[in-house]
Write an enzyme that holds these catalytic residues in place. Structure first.
Site, mmCIF file in Angstrom:
data_model
loop_
_atom_site.group_PDB
_atom_site.id
_atom_site.type_symbol
_atom_site.label_atom_id
_atom_site.label_comp_id
_atom_site.label_asym_id
_atom_site.label_seq_id
_atom_site.Cartn_x
_atom_site.Cartn_y
_atom_site.Cartn_z
ATOM 1 N N MET A 150 3.977 -10.181 -6.864
ATOM 2 C CA MET A 150 2.951 -9.549 -7.700
ATOM 3 C C MET A 150 2.550 -10.437 -8.880
ATOM 4 O O MET A 150 2.433 -9.983 -10.013
ATOM 5 C CB MET A 150 3.450 -8.176 -8.196
ATOM 6 C CG MET A 150 3.708 -7.199 -7.066
ATOM 7 S SD MET A 150 4.539 -5.676 -7.592
ATOM 8 C CE MET A 150 6.238 -6.254 -7.794
ATOM 9 N N ASP A 182 3.318 3.429 2.635
ATOM 10 C CA ASP A 182 2.674 2.647 1.591
ATOM 11 C C ASP A 182 1.525 1.801 2.130
ATOM 12 O O ASP A 182 1.317 1.686 3.346
ATOM 13 C CB ASP A 182 3.708 1.737 0.916
ATOM 14 C CG ASP A 182 4.573 2.488 -0.076
ATOM 15 O OD1 ASP A 182 4.217 3.616 -0.436
ATOM 16 O OD2 ASP A 182 5.617 1.936 -0.497
ATOM 17 N N LYS A 224 -0.049 2.298 -3.236
ATOM 18 C CA LYS A 224 -0.460 1.911 -4.581
ATOM 19 C C LYS A 224 -1.082 0.521 -4.530
ATOM 20 O O LYS A 224 -0.452 -0.440 -4.109
ATOM 21 C CB LYS A 224 0.725 1.905 -5.539
ATOM 22 C CG LYS A 224 1.430 3.249 -5.708
ATOM 23 C CD LYS A 224 2.575 3.129 -6.695
ATOM 24 C CE LYS A 224 3.278 4.458 -6.913
ATOM 25 N NZ LYS A 224 4.073 4.860 -5.731
#
Length: 256
Positions: A172, A36, A58
Site C-alpha cells: 500500500m 474483499d 475496501k
C-alpha cells in the site's frame, strides 16, 4: 440452534491456484461468504449454488461497509448456525485486519478459525524471481505498510528500515511513494539500491518494473503503475536480472 463457524480465510496473492486446499474446502462448503476487493472471481465460483455472497471490499477512500458492520454480519450469520467464510486477499493476519475480526468473534462467543494464505510479498517474490532472502546478499526482510490508518504516509521507522533490513517490501505504498522514497534517501539509503515495482503480482496482468531507489517515483509515473502493487527494495532485486539472463543464455544455446 447450534452456532455455526466463521472461517477467516486467506485467498492468496491473486493467482487462484495459489489458494490452500483447506481454504478451498471452506469456500466450497460455505453458506455465506464475505469477500474483499482483491479476491479472484474464480475462487467465488467454487462456492455452492445458493451460497450467499456479500461484498465488503475496501478501495482507497471507498469502503463498501465499515469494519464494525463486517463484524456484526459475521457474528449474525454464525449465530444462525451457518458456515461463514470471511475471504481476504493474501493472508488475513498480514495487513488484512483479520486480528480485529477474530477479537470481535471471540468477544461474541462465536466459534472461528483462521486459515492462512500466501501473502503478497511471498507470492510476488516467487513470481518475479526476486528472493526475499538470498545467500550472501540478503539475510533479512521486512514487510511494512506505506499508508497509515489515517490515509497518510505510514509512521513506520524509515530511519531504522533504511539500514537494518536487507530486503524491504512495502504494501500500500504507491500513493505515498514520493514521501517513502524521500524518507529512505534522507536517512541514508543509497539511491543506487536496486528496487522494483510489482503490479498485480502472480496474475496474468502482472507487471514488473525494475530500477533504483532514486528512480522509483519517476518510474511509477512514467509506467502509470496503479494498485494493487508492491514496492521491493534491496540488493536481492538484482537476482531477477541474473535469472533472466541465464535463462536467455540457456535458451539460446539450446536453439542454436
Amino acid at each position: 440452534m447450534s452456532r455455526g463457524l466463521v472461517s477467516i480465510v486467506g485467498a492468496g496473492p491473486g493467482d487462484p491456484e495459489l489458494i490452500t486446499v483447506k481454504a478451498l474446502k471452506r469456500i466450497q462448503s460455505a453458506d455465506v461468504i464475505l469477500y474483499d476487493r482483491l479476491v479472484n472471481d474464480q475462487l467465488l465460483a467454487e462456492a455452492r449454488e445458493g451460497t450467499l455472497r456479500i461484498y465488503c471490499g475496501k478501495a482507497p477512500g471507498l469502503h463498501a461497509m465499515t469494519q464494525e458492520m463486517i463484524g456484526r454480519i459475521l457474528a449474525a450469520h454464525a449465530a444462525e448456525g451457518k458456515q461463514v467464510v470471511r475471504l481476504k486477499g493474501g493472508d488475513p493476519f498480514i495487513f488484512g485486519r483479520g486480528g480485529e475480526e477474530a477479537i470481535v468473534l471471540a468477544q461474541a462467543g462465536i466459534p472461528f478459525e483462521v486459515i492462512p494464505g500466501i501473502t503478497s510479498a511471498v507470492g510476488t517474490s516467487a513470481s518475479s524471481f526476486i528472493p526475499l532472502t538470498h545467500r550472501g546478499v540478503a539475510s533479512s526482510f521486512a514487510c511494512v505498510t506505506g499508508t497509515g490508518s489515517d490515509g497518510n504516509v505510514s509512521s513506520v521507522r524509515w530511519d531504522l528500515l533504511a539500514h537494518s533490513v536487507d530486503t524491504l517490501v512495502i504494501y500500500m505504498g504507491i500513493s505515498q511513494l514520493p514521501q517513502i522514497q524521500q524518507a529512505l534517501l534522507y536517512h541514508g539509503k543509497n539511491g543506487c539500491t536496486p528496487a522494483a515495482l510489482i503490479e498485480r503480482g502472480t496474475t496474468s496482468q502482472e507487471r514488473i518494473i525494475t530500477g533504483t531507489l532514486a528512480e522509483l517515483h519517476s518510474l511509477a509515473l512514467s509506467q502509470n503503475v496503479s494498485n494493487p502493487a508492491l514496492i521491493m527494495i534491496g540488493e536481492a532485486v538484482r537476482v531477477r536480472e541474473q535469472v533472466i539472463q541465464l535463462q536467455l543464455a540457456a535458451n539460446t544455446s539450446l536453439t542454436g
